[in-house]
Design an enzyme around this catalytic site. Structure first.
Site, PDB file in Angstrom:
ATOM      1  N   GLU A  64       0.819  -1.209   0.000  1.00 36.21           N
ATOM      2  CA  GLU A  64       0.000   0.000   0.000  1.00 36.21           C
ATOM      3  C   GLU A  64       0.855   1.261   0.000  1.00 36.21           C
ATOM      4  O   GLU A  64       1.931   1.294   0.598  1.00 36.21           O
ATOM      5  CB  GLU A  64      -0.883   0.018   1.253  1.00 36.21           C
ATOM      6  CG  GLU A  64      -1.811  -1.162   1.328  1.00 36.21           C
ATOM      7  CD  GLU A  64      -2.542  -1.251   2.657  1.00 36.21           C
ATOM      8  OE1 GLU A  64      -3.675  -1.747   2.662  1.00 36.21           O
ATOM      9  OE2 GLU A  64      -1.978  -0.825   3.689  1.00 36.21           O
ATOM     10  N   ASP A 235      -7.682  -4.810   9.302  1.00 36.98           N
ATOM     11  CA  ASP A 235      -7.307  -3.587   8.595  1.00 36.98           C
ATOM     12  C   ASP A 235      -7.202  -3.758   7.090  1.00 36.98           C
ATOM     13  O   ASP A 235      -6.544  -2.975   6.417  1.00 36.98           O
ATOM     14  CB  ASP A 235      -5.999  -3.029   9.160  1.00 36.98           C
ATOM     15  CG  ASP A 235      -4.852  -3.998   8.937  1.00 36.98           C
ATOM     16  OD1 ASP A 235      -5.088  -5.110   8.445  1.00 36.98           O
ATOM     17  OD2 ASP A 235      -3.718  -3.629   9.261  1.00 36.98           O
TER      18      ASP A 235
END
Lengths: 353, 353
Positions: A64, A235
């Site tokens: 990410e 998450d």
């Protein structure tokens, strides 16, 4: 305008320098000061450019990029999440980040962020808990005793005075290690044999497990009235820790709703399910905890502003210190438009040497 | 599985090492080999995850992240664009990038990319021109003689045999410098006093100017039949170089349409205006140049796969060489779940020292 020297150089905080900085400052002081930066930036939430992180998913994990900017500084973090990494001796999560000057686009700092992410995640959890946990809470269940657990424990001790821990992990060796690592920090610690046992008497429940799957670390009957849940491990899409029924009777606080609805526990809920943005609580716009019986849930996924705050903090801390190296990262020709000439001059210098 | 050593280390190519690598390989050979990697990756275009770059715009510029992945490797580039930077002795564009292993999420390489971006942009332009420029073109107008101009010239010489350059820049000193820098490379070079003069007799027109605004470097009457336009400078919203009428009579080739429609010359056209994806031409699915009178336009904005190719290329080139340093970027505790213990052991070691 005088041309600054060494425009090619970007300060770099290696893993070793980050450790030495944290040790020099003291882990607890570091968490406390970092929490101040995080809180300050939450308070001015509306001054930030915010986008959900840019995720590249693969079979075993995710990579990410998490950018944000307040118009003066720009920051981003690179972070991966690969639960199977521990099998090859690697970290589940590693990270590094960059802070830049918006006016020039030039990086001001490159830093390791594996350690820093653990610190900022813990500091953010503790900041949220100051607004959401029962008053004078001192007992925390800590479910998942992996890489982030001790940081969570220390942040809650430093910011809230939590000094009684009830540990549980599916791997008893992890619990033993967590207990040992926290030995000198003045906690009363109980190792528990189940998550059910760990939550007994706990005013705060922190879940910080790492499996990339929908797990049910907590079921509804385990969560009593008045508890604050600090849900850290869920998450990313398909990775949750709490049974949906818990969510339905909790008041849910989140960082950035567009991201949390994709990645957080609330991915289990309808898209319109009401949640409260944490920043509004910190800014005083909305209440945090309102009653002794309310179940509060901080559905933490980690947001770019927290990394921005962490980079901002360490940049201030290393100023004038020895905790960084100089990285030759940016081309700096004698004349800015003469990039090719720089190459030619280097070639001439090498030929002459 | 044996645990590899030095999991904390990421190879790092500094600006100096990038220069030394380019010099050791030879700029022309470097461009040629890099073009091969770029062409290979365009040919397998459909195996890449593609997203428009993630841009953070500010008054004076933009900071962008450009990620992509082919499922085995992941790459991203950080790049800024700040035209006013030259006033403070800084580069308009600086960049760095990272290549990572998708299976573990671990970075494999951190590299300067200011120089590398100039090289990959030029190599990509030349790859496109091999499919689009008139056969045996030898004369190129080069409008905008800044940091990227010499790289463009050399790429077109190496890949297409262009050996006659007609230079123009609003700043005559830039033209002088470009001419001087290219002195030894065997071009016939003419410095021109206007863009109109520069395009006379040119079979290829390369525009590579830097202003962040809608400029009109080329008007319609300047572009004759059969010309190939390599439009490099227009690469963000509000920054274009060509008059709209040129676009309307050109066959337009682009990298990634969702990005080019926002950033390229075609931001001046309707969203549905037909364009051809360059990769389909390179893969042999669609024709490039079809006639001697056709005006072809490569509306180059730079796409993440090109940076990916460039990182892949330099990673292969530095293998076994001395052109990189070892960067202590990733935390690597003795036991992967024991991040906090690493801090404690460092503290103990420092105390004992």
């Amino acid at each position: 305008m005088p041309v600054p020297e060494n425009l090619n150089i970007v300060p770099f905080i290696s893993v070793e320098n980050m450790m030495d900085l944290v040790i020099a400052v003291g882990t607890e002081t570091f968490l406390l000061e970092l929490a101040g930066y995080i809180e300050d930036d939450f308070r001015r939430w509306e001054s930030f450019d915010k986008v959900p992180r840019v995720a590249s998913h693969s079979r075993d994990g995710v990579i990410e990029l998490m950018p944000t900017s307040d118009g003066r500084l720009y920051g981003f973090k690179y972070v991966n999440g690969h639960p199977k990494n521990t099998r090859s001796g690697r970290q589940t999560v590693t990270a590094f980040g960059v802070l830049s000057d918006v006016d020039s686009g030039y990086p001001l700092l490159l830093s390791e962020m594996t350690i820093l992410t653990a610190l900022r995640t813990a500091a953010t959890s503790a900041v949220a808990a100051r607004y959401l946990a029962p008053r004078n809470a001192r007992t925390m269940a800590l479910i998942g005793n992996g890489a982030q657990s001790e940081f969570q424990a220390l942040a809650f001790k430093t910011l809230l005075g939590v000094d009684h821990l009830r540990l549980y992990d599916i791997d008893p060796a992890a619990t033993d290690r967590c207990r040992r690592n926290l030995d000198r920090f003045g906690f009363r610690i109980e190792a528990c044999r189940s998550a059910e046992q760990a939550v007994e008497g706990a005013e705060i429940i922190t879940t910080v497990t790492a499996d990339k799957q929908n797990a049910t670390i907590l079921t509804d009957n385990m969560v009593g009235a008045g508890v604050h849940i600090n849900a850290v491990g869920g998450d990313c899409p398909g990775k949750t820790e709490l049974h949906r029924d818990i969510l339905l009777r909790s008041d849910i606080f989140v960082e950035f709703p567009p991201q949390t609805r994709i990645e957080g526990e609330i991915q289990q809920l309808a898209a319109g399910h009401p949640v409260t943005e944490l920043w509004r609580v910190i800014a005083g716009e909305l209440p945090g905890r309102r009653s002794e019986t309310q179940v509060t849930l901080f559905d933490s996924v980690g947001f770019a502003t927290e990394d921005f705050s962490a980079l901002r903090y360490v940049r201030d801390k290393i100023s004038g210190s020895r905790y960084f190296n100089q990285l030759d990262l940016l081309a700096d020709p004698d004349e800015p438009r003469d990039l090719f000439g720089m190459l030619l001059r280097r070639q001439a210098a090498l030929a002459a040497a």
